[in-house]
Design a protein around this motif. Structure first.
Motif, mmCIF file in Angstrom:
data_model
loop_
_atom_site.group_PDB
_atom_site.id
_atom_site.type_symbol
_atom_site.label_atom_id
_atom_site.label_comp_id
_atom_site.label_asym_id
_atom_site.label_seq_id
_atom_site.Cartn_x
_atom_site.Cartn_y
_atom_site.Cartn_z
ATOM 1 N N THR A 188 27.728 41.231 73.154
ATOM 2 C CA THR A 188 28.768 41.052 72.133
ATOM 3 C C THR A 188 28.634 39.677 71.497
ATOM 4 O O THR A 188 28.500 38.681 72.204
ATOM 5 C CB THR A 188 30.177 41.163 72.744
ATOM 6 N N ASP A 189 28.682 39.637 70.182
ATOM 7 C CA ASP A 189 28.596 38.367 69.462
ATOM 8 C C ASP A 189 30.014 37.849 69.246
ATOM 9 O O ASP A 189 30.645 38.132 68.233
ATOM 10 C CB ASP A 189 27.875 38.578 68.131
ATOM 11 N N ASP A 190 30.518 37.116 70.249
ATOM 12 C CA ASP A 190 31.901 36.634 70.206
ATOM 13 C C ASP A 190 31.901 35.144 69.873
ATOM 14 O O ASP A 190 32.011 34.296 70.753
ATOM 15 C CB ASP A 190 32.569 36.894 71.553
ATOM 16 N N LYS A 191 31.775 34.834 68.590
ATOM 17 C CA LYS A 191 31.680 33.439 68.167
ATOM 18 C C LYS A 191 32.966 32.667 68.473
ATOM 19 O O LYS A 191 32.920 31.490 68.849
ATOM 20 C CB LYS A 191 31.374 33.353 66.670
ATOM 21 N N GLY A 192 34.100 33.320 68.324
ATOM 22 C CA GLY A 192 35.363 32.648 68.599
ATOM 23 C C GLY A 192 35.443 32.159 70.034
ATOM 24 O O GLY A 192 35.868 31.023 70.301
ATOM 25 N N ARG A 193 35.018 33.002 70.972
ATOM 26 C CA ARG A 193 35.037 32.603 72.381
ATOM 27 C C ARG A 193 34.044 31.477 72.632
ATOM 28 O O ARG A 193 34.338 30.521 73.360
ATOM 29 C CB ARG A 193 34.713 33.808 73.270
ATOM 30 N N ARG A 194 32.879 31.578 72.014
ATOM 31 C CA ARG A 194 31.861 30.524 72.195
ATOM 32 C C ARG A 194 32.384 29.185 71.698
ATOM 33 O O ARG A 194 32.177 28.153 72.339
ATOM 34 C CB ARG A 194 30.573 30.874 71.450
ATOM 35 N N ASP A 195 33.069 29.201 70.559
ATOM 36 C CA ASP A 195 33.598 27.950 70.004
ATOM 37 C C ASP A 195 34.592 27.296 70.965
ATOM 38 O O ASP A 195 34.615 26.070 71.120
ATOM 39 C CB ASP A 195 34.269 28.213 68.654
ATOM 40 N N LYS A 196 35.425 28.121 71.608
ATOM 41 C CA LYS A 196 36.394 27.577 72.563
ATOM 42 C C LYS A 196 35.687 26.980 73.779
ATOM 43 O O LYS A 196 36.082 25.925 74.284
ATOM 44 C CB LYS A 196 37.368 28.671 72.996
ATOM 45 N N VAL A 197 34.631 27.665 74.246
ATOM 46 C CA VAL A 197 33.876 27.157 75.398
ATOM 47 C C VAL A 197 33.171 25.851 75.027
ATOM 48 O O VAL A 197 33.135 24.897 75.815
ATOM 49 C CB VAL A 197 32.857 28.210 75.880
ATOM 50 N N VAL A 198 32.621 25.803 73.819
ATOM 51 C CA VAL A 198 31.963 24.577 73.354
ATOM 52 C C VAL A 198 32.956 23.424 73.316
ATOM 53 O O VAL A 198 32.654 22.299 73.751
ATOM 54 C CB VAL A 198 31.326 24.794 71.961
ATOM 55 N N ALA A 199 34.156 23.688 72.821
ATOM 56 C CA ALA A 199 35.171 22.643 72.748
ATOM 57 C C ALA A 199 35.546 22.153 74.147
ATOM 58 O O ALA A 199 35.689 20.944 74.384
ATOM 59 C CB ALA A 199 36.406 23.163 72.019
ATOM 60 N N GLN A 200 35.700 23.080 75.087
ATOM 61 C CA GLN A 200 36.074 22.708 76.443
ATOM 62 C C GLN A 200 34.968 21.890 77.116
ATOM 63 O O GLN A 200 35.237 20.879 77.772
ATOM 64 C CB GLN A 200 36.363 23.970 77.258
ATOM 65 N N TRP A 201 33.716 22.312 76.920
ATOM 66 C CA TRP A 201 32.602 21.587 77.529
ATOM 67 C C TRP A 201 32.437 20.206 76.902
ATOM 68 O O TRP A 201 32.036 19.257 77.570
ATOM 69 C CB TRP A 201 31.308 22.395 77.427
ATOM 70 N N THR A 202 32.737 20.094 75.632
ATOM 71 C CA THR A 202 32.677 18.790 74.988
ATOM 72 C C THR A 202 33.661 17.834 75.654
ATOM 73 O O THR A 202 33.337 16.654 75.928
ATOM 74 C CB THR A 202 32.983 18.895 73.485
ATOM 75 N N GLN A 203 34.860 18.307 75.943
ATOM 76 C CA GLN A 203 35.852 17.478 76.618
ATOM 77 C C GLN A 203 35.384 17.083 78.013
ATOM 78 O O GLN A 203 35.536 15.929 78.439
ATOM 79 C CB GLN A 203 37.184 18.234 76.709
ATOM 80 N N LEU A 204 34.787 18.039 78.739
ATOM 81 C CA LEU A 204 34.284 17.744 80.085
ATOM 82 C C LEU A 204 33.187 16.689 80.039
ATOM 83 O O LEU A 204 33.144 15.780 80.877
ATOM 84 C CB LEU A 204 33.755 19.028 80.736
ATOM 85 N N LEU A 205 32.304 16.820 79.059
ATOM 86 C CA LEU A 205 31.214 15.853 78.918
ATOM 87 C C LEU A 205 31.739 14.465 78.561
ATOM 88 O O LEU A 205 31.255 13.460 79.091
ATOM 89 C CB LEU A 205 30.225 16.326 77.854
ATOM 90 N N GLU A 206 32.693 14.418 77.663
ATOM 91 C CA GLU A 206 33.264 13.130 77.289
ATOM 92 C C GLU A 206 33.837 12.421 78.517
ATOM 93 O O GLU A 206 33.644 11.218 78.710
ATOM 94 C CB GLU A 206 34.364 13.320 76.236
ATOM 95 N N ALA A 207 34.510 13.186 79.355
ATOM 96 C CA ALA A 207 35.109 12.607 80.562
ATOM 97 C C ALA A 207 34.042 12.171 81.559
ATOM 98 O O ALA A 207 34.155 11.117 82.200
ATOM 99 C CB ALA A 207 36.055 13.618 81.222
ATOM 100 N N ALA A 208 32.969 12.964 81.663
ATOM 101 C CA ALA A 208 31.928 12.663 82.652
ATOM 102 C C ALA A 208 30.971 11.573 82.199
ATOM 103 O O ALA A 208 30.444 10.825 83.034
ATOM 104 C CB ALA A 208 31.137 13.945 82.962
ATOM 105 N N LEU A 209 30.747 11.459 80.889
ATOM 106 C CA LEU A 209 29.709 10.554 80.392
ATOM 107 C C LEU A 209 30.254 9.235 79.863
ATOM 108 O O LEU A 209 29.511 8.280 79.672
ATOM 109 C CB LEU A 209 28.911 11.230 79.277
ATOM 110 N N THR A 210 31.563 9.192 79.592
ATOM 111 C CA THR A 210 32.139 7.981 78.996
ATOM 112 C C THR A 210 32.653 7.052 80.097
ATOM 113 O O THR A 210 33.313 7.485 81.046
ATOM 114 C CB THR A 210 33.311 8.333 78.065
ATOM 115 N N ASP A 211 32.329 5.788 79.953
ATOM 116 C CA ASP A 211 32.801 4.789 80.946
ATOM 117 C C ASP A 211 34.308 4.675 80.906
ATOM 118 O O ASP A 211 34.928 4.757 79.866
ATOM 119 C CB ASP A 211 32.164 3.427 80.646
#
Length: 211
Positions: A188-211
């Motif tokens: 299934t090509d669920d772009k809406g769900r992918r966008d939400k996952v991308v946003a969530q992972w971006t937040q996780l990365l910011e927390a993990a990678l930012t001093d």
């Protein structure tokens, strides 16, 4: 005399200079590899015979077998081709480098790598390799190489410091997540769900990678 002259011309020609016949042969080989990848993506291993690939490439079966005498020869070469194309796609994500701090763009671009035809073809190669002893070593080796390169480029684009505890695992988790989304996208090509996952992972990365 003409024959001697022709031989002399060939000897004088620089190694990198190809004759029109060599150009045609190279172009035919390229078309066959591209057709093999497309057939794998669309029909899977079982439906990707030499005849089907040759027809898609617009060449005769005999011409295909001139370049690749067996089906295994053709798809072993396709393994290398897919690996090179995927590596090239990774290197081309941000030719000028990612914008400073734009980690969402990097996460989104990495996810996109796993939702296109190259990943679909690679997936079919993985499935084929699980059942074909002749393909398995090549697929395993090349996939490991692509994985290492993808990880290295992701680290660079994310400006991640892997000397910090947990950072390496976080980057690898991102790539594993992107691969999982690519698998889900096959059904299934669920772009809406992918966008939400991308946003969530971006937040996780910011927390993990930012001093």
């Amino acid at each position: 005399m003409g024959a001697v002259s022709t031989v002399g011309d060939r000897m004088d020609r620089s190694p990198g200079e190809r004759t029109p016949k060599q150009d045609r042969s190279r172009a035919t080989r390229q078309r066959l590899l591209e057709a093999a990848v497309a057939c794998l993506a669309e029909h899977g291993w079982a439906g990707s015979t030499v005849s089907v690939v040759a027809e898609r490439a617009g060449v005769s079966r005999g011409a295909a077998q001139h370049h690749f005498p067996t089906r295994e020869d053709l798809f072993t070469a396709a393994v290398e081709y897919v690996a090179e194309e995927r590596s090239e796609a990774i290197r081309d994500l941000f030719p000028q480098g990612a914008a400073a701090g734009d980690r969402r763009a990097v996460v989104s671009a990495l996810v996109d790598l796993y939702t296109g035809p190259l990943f679909r073809a690679a997936l079919h190669l993985w499935v084929a390799a699980s059942n074909e002893e002749q393909l398995r070593p090549q697929v395993t080796e090349l996939e490991a190489r692509v994985g290492r390169e993808t990880h290295r480029i992701a680290v660079d684009l994310l400006d991640a410091d892997e000397s910090r505890p947990g950072v390496r695992e976080t980057v690898q988790g991102l790539l594993d997540m992107a691969r999982g989304l690519g698998l889900a996208n096959l059904l299934t090509d669920d772009k809406g769900r992918r966008d939400k996952v991308v946003a969530q992972w971006t937040q996780l990365l910011e927390a993990a990678l930012t001093d």
